[in-house]
Design an enzyme around this catalytic site. Sequence first.
Site, PDB file in Angstrom:
ATOM      1  N   TYR A 149      -9.079  -8.141   5.752  1.00  0.00           N
ATOM      2  CA  TYR A 149      -9.911  -7.309   4.813  1.00  0.00           C
ATOM      3  C   TYR A 149     -11.375  -8.069   4.500  1.00  0.00           C
ATOM      4  O   TYR A 149     -11.310  -9.208   5.244  1.00  0.00           O
ATOM      5  CB  TYR A 149      -9.257  -6.940   3.635  1.00  0.00           C
ATOM      6  CG  TYR A 149      -8.118  -5.786   4.162  1.00  0.00           C
ATOM      7  CD1 TYR A 149      -8.541  -4.674   4.701  1.00  0.00           C
ATOM      8  CD2 TYR A 149      -6.873  -6.222   3.853  1.00  0.00           C
ATOM      9  CE1 TYR A 149      -7.372  -3.674   5.299  1.00  0.00           C
ATOM     10  CE2 TYR A 149      -5.821  -5.468   4.243  1.00  0.00           C
ATOM     11  CZ  TYR A 149      -6.337  -4.195   4.948  1.00  0.00           C
ATOM     12  OH  TYR A 149      -5.193  -3.272   5.318  1.00  0.00           O
TER      13      TYR A 149
ATOM     14  N   CYS B 182       0.935  -1.139   0.100  1.00  0.00           N
ATOM     15  CA  CYS B 182      -0.105   0.114   0.213  1.00  0.00           C
ATOM     16  C   CYS B 182       0.764   1.248   0.063  1.00  0.00           C
ATOM     17  O   CYS B 182       1.966   1.311   0.852  1.00  0.00           O
ATOM     18  CB  CYS B 182      -0.904  -0.071   1.287  1.00  0.00           C
ATOM     19  SG  CYS B 182      -2.366  -1.289   0.922  1.00  0.00           S
TER      20      CYS B 182
ATOM     21  N   ALA C 149      -3.129  -3.337  -3.133  1.00  0.00           N
ATOM     22  CA  ALA C 149      -4.543  -3.594  -2.681  1.00  0.00           C
ATOM     23  C   ALA C 149      -5.357  -2.043  -3.634  1.00  0.00           C
ATOM     24  O   ALA C 149      -5.407  -1.235  -3.111  1.00  0.00           O
ATOM     25  CB  ALA C 149      -4.924  -3.553  -1.191  1.00  0.00           C
TER      26      ALA C 149
END
Length: 322
Positions: A182, A25, A59
Site C-alpha cells: 500500500y 479487511c 485498514a
Amino acid sequence: MAKLFESLKIRDLEVRNRIFIAPMCQYSCENQDGVVNEWHLVHLGARAAGGAGLIIAEATGVVPEGRITPWCPGIWNYDQVAAWARVVEFIHSQGAKAAIQLAHAGRKGSTYREWSGKGSVPLEKGGWQTVSASPIAFEGYEAPRELSTSEVKDLVGDWATAAKHAVLAGFDAVELHAAHGYLLHQFLSPISNHRTDEFGGSLENRARLLLEIVKAIRAEVGEALPIFIRFSATDYREDGWTVEETATVAKWCAEVGADMFDISSGGLITGVKIPSGPGYQVPLAEHVAGEVTQPVGTVGQITTGTQAEEILKQGKVDVILI
C-alpha cells in the site's frame, strides 16, 4: 502459557495479554460511504469477547481515495467517527483495548472486493483515479497518477487528522499501514518509488513520508497514545525493500515517536516466491527486534497457543498477532 498471558504496557496503554488481533479487511461498508456497521461491531466485538488483549481494526482510509475498495471503512469524517465509537465501546466493555490501522492504498486502491468483480473499479461505477509515489501500475490494476511533491506533503496532514479522529472515537492506539504494497510501502520500496524529489532515491528520502507522518501524529495526539507501524520486511526480490532497511527505518520511526513494530512481508509485487509455512515471518520480526528497543509483533501462520508461547519464550518478540 505464562508469556502469552503476561500484560504489556506501551506508553500509557496497558494490554491484558500478548495476543493481538491483526487488522483483517472485511469490505463490508455496503453503502460505500466508509461508515462501519453491525458487521464490524460483531466481527471485532467477538474477538474482544474471545479474550484477545488488543484488537486492531482493519485498514481504514485516511481519505476517500485511500480505501482499497469502495466497500472499505474510512475515518475522514464525523459520521465515520461516531460509527467507530460504537465498536470501540463494545471492545472496551469486554476488557480488551482497541487500535485502528490508518491506511492509504495508493496504487492498490479502487479495486473490487473478491465477490463483486476483478481488478480496478471504473470511475462510472464508484472507482477513482489512484495515486502513488510513481506512475507504475500494480499488475492487473489501472496505472496510478504520480503524486506531486506538494500533494505528498498534504497527505501528512490527512494522516494526522485521521489520528485525531481515532482519538475522538476512543481508540487506544493507532497503527500506520506501511506494509503489503500500500502507499507507504510504495514510497519505501525502490521497486515502486522512482521519484527524483525529496521523497525518492536514498533510503532517507524514501522513508521521509512515513517519518513525517509519525512526527505529525505524535504532535497531534500528545505523548500518551501509542503509535504502531506495520511493515512488510521484504519484497522477496533482490532489488526491493529489505529486512535490513526495515530495521533501519524502524529505528528512525522510534526516534520520532513510534512505539511498536508489527512485522509482516510481501504484497508490493506479484510473481515472487514467498517461503510460506508455520511461523514463516517470525525470523523477519526477530531481526527487527534485534535492532530496536521497542516491542515487536510477529504474524503469519501462528495457529496454536503452544506455538505462540514458544515464539515468545525465545525472548526476541513481544506480541503475537493472529
